[in-house]
Design a protein around this motif. Structure first.
Motif, PDB file in Angstrom:
ATOM      1  N   CYS A  55      20.014  54.959  53.377  1.00 21.58           N
ATOM      2  CA  CYS A  55      19.345  53.913  52.991  1.00 21.58           C
ATOM      3  C   CYS A  55      20.793  52.896  52.697  1.00 21.58           C
ATOM      4  CB  CYS A  55      18.852  53.784  51.782  1.00 21.58           C
ATOM      5  SG  CYS A  55      16.998  53.996  52.202  1.00 21.58           S
ATOM      6  N   VAL A  56      20.584  51.696  53.061  1.00 24.37           N
ATOM      7  CA  VAL A  56      21.869  50.598  52.878  1.00 24.37           C
ATOM      8  C   VAL A  56      21.304  49.855  51.475  1.00 24.37           C
ATOM      9  CG1 VAL A  56      23.141  48.744  53.364  1.00 24.37           C
ATOM     10  CG2 VAL A  56      22.491  50.477  55.002  1.00 24.37           C
ATOM     11  N   GLY A  57      21.965  50.224  50.287  1.00 22.22           N
ATOM     12  CA  GLY A  57      21.533  49.496  49.080  1.00 22.22           C
ATOM     13  C   GLY A  57      22.563  48.855  48.208  1.00 22.22           C
ATOM     14  N   TRP A  58      22.185  48.869  46.959  1.00 20.36           N
ATOM     15  CA  TRP A  58      23.278  48.275  45.936  1.00 20.36           C
ATOM     16  C   TRP A  58      24.515  49.410  46.175  1.00 20.36           C
ATOM     17  CZ3 TRP A  58      25.014  51.233  41.563  1.00 20.36           C
ATOM     18  CH2 TRP A  58      25.736  50.729  40.758  1.00 20.36           C
ATOM     19  N   GLY A  59      24.242  50.751  46.118  1.00 23.12           N
ATOM     20  CA  GLY A  59      25.360  51.578  45.948  1.00 23.12           C
ATOM     21  C   GLY A  59      26.246  51.695  47.062  1.00 23.12           C
ATOM     22  N   GLY A  87      21.982  53.945  45.947  1.00 25.39           N
ATOM     23  CA  GLY A  87      21.489  53.138  44.526  1.00 25.39           C
ATOM     24  C   GLY A  87      20.142  53.675  44.378  1.00 25.39           C
ATOM     25  N   TYR A  88      19.983  55.080  44.404  1.00 24.99           N
ATOM     26  CA  TYR A  88      18.585  55.343  43.968  1.00 24.99           C
ATOM     27  C   TYR A  88      18.471  55.118  42.473  1.00 24.99           C
ATOM     28  CZ  TYR A  88      18.745  58.279  48.392  1.00 24.99           C
ATOM     29  OH  TYR A  88      18.951  58.519  49.745  1.00 24.99           O
ATOM     30  N   VAL A  89      17.110  54.787  42.177  1.00 25.89           N
ATOM     31  CA  VAL A  89      16.836  54.333  40.755  1.00 25.89           C
ATOM     32  C   VAL A  89      17.142  55.713  39.944  1.00 25.89           C
ATOM     33  CG1 VAL A  89      15.096  53.442  39.071  1.00 25.89           C
ATOM     34  CG2 VAL A  89      15.338  52.482  41.470  1.00 25.89           C
ATOM     35  N   PRO A  90      18.014  55.617  38.847  1.00 24.64           N
ATOM     36  CA  PRO A  90      18.301  56.623  38.114  1.00 24.64           C
ATOM     37  C   PRO A  90      17.106  57.112  37.112  1.00 24.64           C
ATOM     38  CG  PRO A  90      19.387  54.773  37.116  1.00 24.64           C
ATOM     39  CD  PRO A  90      18.781  54.384  38.601  1.00 24.64           C
ATOM     40  N   GLU A  91      17.098  58.357  36.623  1.00 27.52           N
ATOM     41  CA  GLU A  91      16.213  59.018  35.907  1.00 27.52           C
ATOM     42  C   GLU A  91      16.282  58.180  34.424  1.00 27.52           C
ATOM     43  OE1 GLU A  91      13.479  60.669  36.624  1.00 27.52           O
ATOM     44  OE2 GLU A  91      13.838  60.882  38.701  1.00 27.52           O
ATOM     45  N   LYS A 125      18.083  47.230  45.025  1.00 26.46           N
ATOM     46  CA  LYS A 125      18.844  46.246  45.938  1.00 26.46           C
ATOM     47  C   LYS A 125      18.780  46.635  47.328  1.00 26.46           C
ATOM     48  CE  LYS A 125      22.336  42.772  46.577  1.00 26.46           C
ATOM     49  NZ  LYS A 125      23.494  42.241  46.144  1.00 26.46           N
ATOM     50  N   MET A 126      17.606  47.267  47.816  1.00 25.99           N
ATOM     51  CA  MET A 126      17.674  48.076  49.175  1.00 25.99           C
ATOM     52  C   MET A 126      17.756  46.926  50.408  1.00 25.99           C
ATOM     53  SD  MET A 126      14.829  50.520  50.691  1.00 25.99           S
ATOM     54  CE  MET A 126      14.801  50.816  52.602  1.00 25.99           C
ATOM     55  N   ASP A 127      18.463  47.054  51.279  1.00 30.83           N
ATOM     56  CA  ASP A 127      18.706  46.163  52.330  1.00 30.83           C
ATOM     57  C   ASP A 127      17.619  46.757  53.512  1.00 30.83           C
ATOM     58  OD1 ASP A 127      20.204  43.766  53.364  1.00 30.83           O
ATOM     59  OD2 ASP A 127      20.105  45.264  54.905  1.00 30.83           O
ATOM     60  N   HIS A 128      18.079  47.972  53.814  1.00 30.14           N
ATOM     61  CA  HIS A 128      17.236  48.650  55.024  1.00 30.14           C
ATOM     62  C   HIS A 128      17.429  50.081  54.981  1.00 30.14           C
ATOM     63  CE1 HIS A 128      21.165  47.580  56.967  1.00 30.14           C
ATOM     64  NE2 HIS A 128      20.611  48.591  58.057  1.00 30.14           N
ATOM     65  N   HIS A 129      16.897  50.683  55.783  1.00 28.93           N
ATOM     66  CA  HIS A 129      17.113  52.202  56.102  1.00 28.93           C
ATOM     67  C   HIS A 129      17.950  52.486  57.437  1.00 28.93           C
ATOM     68  CE1 HIS A 129      16.913  56.621  55.601  1.00 28.93           C
ATOM     69  NE2 HIS A 129      16.997  56.653  57.051  1.00 28.93           N
ATOM     70  N   CYS A 130      19.064  52.744  57.272  1.00 27.81           N
ATOM     71  CA  CYS A 130      19.889  52.565  58.653  1.00 27.81           C
ATOM     72  C   CYS A 130      20.156  53.940  59.260  1.00 27.81           C
ATOM     73  CB  CYS A 130      21.396  52.113  58.353  1.00 27.81           C
ATOM     74  SG  CYS A 130      22.401  51.686  59.930  1.00 27.81           S
ATOM     75  N   PRO A 145      13.038  48.500  39.330  1.00 25.35           N
ATOM     76  CA  PRO A 145      13.747  47.298  38.785  1.00 25.35           C
ATOM     77  C   PRO A 145      13.767  46.202  39.719  1.00 25.35           C
ATOM     78  CG  PRO A 145      14.928  49.296  38.955  1.00 25.35           C
ATOM     79  CD  PRO A 145      13.749  49.630  39.515  1.00 25.35           C
ATOM     80  N   PRO A 146      14.084  45.045  39.468  1.00 20.90           N
ATOM     81  CA  PRO A 146      14.245  43.776  40.233  1.00 20.90           C
ATOM     82  C   PRO A 146      14.984  44.150  41.689  1.00 20.90           C
ATOM     83  CG  PRO A 146      14.811  43.192  38.305  1.00 20.90           C
ATOM     84  CD  PRO A 146      14.678  44.650  38.138  1.00 20.90           C
ATOM     85  N   ARG A 147      14.540  43.739  42.676  1.00 18.59           N
ATOM     86  CA  ARG A 147      15.121  43.782  43.832  1.00 18.59           C
ATOM     87  C   ARG A 147      15.196  45.437  44.530  1.00 18.59           C
ATOM     88  NH1 ARG A 147      20.301  40.251  44.015  1.00 18.59           N
ATOM     89  NH2 ARG A 147      19.794  39.750  46.121  1.00 18.59           N
ATOM     90  N   SER A 148      14.262  46.288  43.914  1.00 16.09           N
ATOM     91  CA  SER A 148      14.444  47.571  44.460  1.00 16.09           C
ATOM     92  C   SER A 148      13.114  47.589  45.361  1.00 16.09           C
ATOM     93  CB  SER A 148      14.222  48.598  43.208  1.00 16.09           C
ATOM     94  OG  SER A 148      12.917  48.464  42.508  1.00 16.09           O
ATOM     95  N   HIS A 149      13.416  48.622  46.397  1.00 18.01           N
ATOM     96  CA  HIS A 149      12.191  48.888  47.122  1.00 18.01           C
ATOM     97  C   HIS A 149      12.028  50.534  47.262  1.00 18.01           C
ATOM     98  CE1 HIS A 149      11.952  44.495  48.602  1.00 18.01           C
ATOM     99  NE2 HIS A 149      12.946  44.672  48.247  1.00 18.01           N
ATOM    100  N   HIS A 150      10.778  50.914  47.918  1.00 18.19           N
ATOM    101  CA  HIS A 150      10.573  52.373  48.279  1.00 18.19           C
ATOM    102  C   HIS A 150      11.045  52.762  49.507  1.00 18.19           C
ATOM    103  CE1 HIS A 150       9.057  56.391  47.076  1.00 18.19           C
ATOM    104  NE2 HIS A 150       9.011  56.307  48.272  1.00 18.19           N
TER     105      HIS A 150
END
Length: 345
Positions: free
Chosen positions: A195-199, A125-129, A184-189, A169-174
């Motif tokens: 990463c574990v995120g929205w996608g 779920g990388y933030v798209p361009e 919507k990043m949860d953690h890097h696994c 965006p809301p709930r996003s993290h670097h």
């Protein structure tokens, strides 16, 4: 008068006292974060400049997924070959039971491995361009209309990422490992090297679910083996089966707790980093819309696709519906709804 001067000088000294002395715990965290940041930047430079370093780093990152896949294959070998073929089929001649167990286990094994594959290789779920371009155009349009004296349009107040210096965006993290902002990043696994995120959050949950089912199935087969067959004369086979049963039991216990925590967060419409931000800022969860709605945001509306590794999550990961707490929190805190710069991942 002298006492007043001494009190004033003492207060001034306390104000000028370095932060490391006034807040040692806070300063220790900042120092650790700064050291970690320097380490990752140095590692990034080495990775960019030296092919050998880049190869070694990539190889190390792929060790955990390779180890997990190796455990899956070992369990498949123990259950399907040693237990079903050698002991049930050849020794006992129990063909129907052996075939039934093999077929059922192959279905579970396929679901677990396909979920594993999707969790590893799916875009988290990388933030798209397109999002950055849209925000940029909104800002340019606002400047043009302001110069022309027209009414300034409303622009979404997205916080800026401290690392990539782009709107979030809301709930996003670097993620400092992926070096990009994740929706919507949860953690890097490290287990999935991703990463574990929205996608891919649904695929990660299904990996936990089907791996748990596979381990419990292995434990039940082990119990059935020792009740109906017992120990055979082949010591090598018995040791391998015992090791497989031990691995299945340990992983079943671990995954039960880990999967339970994540399913609880799904029903609360929260995540690991969301929880940290909410606790730090003392906020209620503005995204909690009820257990069923929260569950469907991750798994989709159609129940027949809930536990199959196909993407059915709702929305685009750039905006989320909120409950009545959202307006109160915006008025109380006076900033954007999601300033997650407290979290360094």
């Amino acid at each position: 008068q002298v006492q007043g001067l001494s009190k004033r000088s003492a207060s001034e000294d306390a104000a000028e006292e370095p932060e490391t002395q006034r807040h040692p715990k806070l300063s220790a965290k900042k120092q650790a974060a700064a050291m970690e940041e320097k380490f990752f930047r140095a590692l990034q430079k080495l990775e960019e400049n030296f092919c050998l370093v880049r190869f070694v780093i990539k190889a190390v990152k792929w060790l955990p997924p390779a180890l997990i896949f190796g455990v899956f294959l070992y369990c498949y070998y123990v259950l399907c070959y040693l237990f079903c073929y050698v002991q049930l089929y050849q020794l006992q001649g129990n063909n129907i039971t052996a075939i039934f167990i093999v077929l059922l286990f192959n279905v579970i094994f396929a679901l677990a491995n396909s979920s594993f594959y999707r969790a590893v290789y799916s875009d988290p779920g990388y933030v798209p361009e397109e999002f950055y371009e849209r925000v940029k155009h909104q800002e340019l349009d606002a400047l043009v209309m302001e110069e022309e004296g027209a009414q300034k349009p409303k622009i979404s107040d997205y916080p800026q990422c401290k690392r990539c210096l782009k709107p979030k965006p809301p709930r996003s993290h670097h993620c400092k490992h992926c070096r990009r902002c994740v929706r919507k990043m949860d953690h890097h696994c490290p287990v999935v090297n991703n990463c574990v995120g929205w996608g891919n959050y649904k695929f990660f949950l299904l990996l936990l679910t089907w791996a748990q089912v596979m381990c419990v199935f292995g434990v039940l087969c082990g119990i059935y083996k020792y009740i109906t067959i017992g120990f055979t004369e082949n010591i090598a086979h018995e040791i391998q089966i015992a090791v497989g049963l031990f691995i299945s039991g340990i992983y079943a216990l671990m995954l039960f707790g880990f999967a339970g925590i994540h399913y609880y967060m799904v029903l609360q419409n929260s995540g690991t980093l969301d929880t940290i931000v909410q606790k730090h800022k003392g906020r209620a969860n503005m995204y909690d819309l009820g257990p069923r709605v929260n569950f469907c945001q991750v798994f989709g509306d159609d129940p027949k696709y809930w536990f199959i590794p196909v993407f059915t999550s709702q929305g685009d990961g750039l905006s989320y519906p909120t409950n009545e707490c959202a307006d109160e929190q915006e008025e109380t805190f006076g900033d954007s709804l999601e300033t997650d710069q407290l979290v360094d991942v």
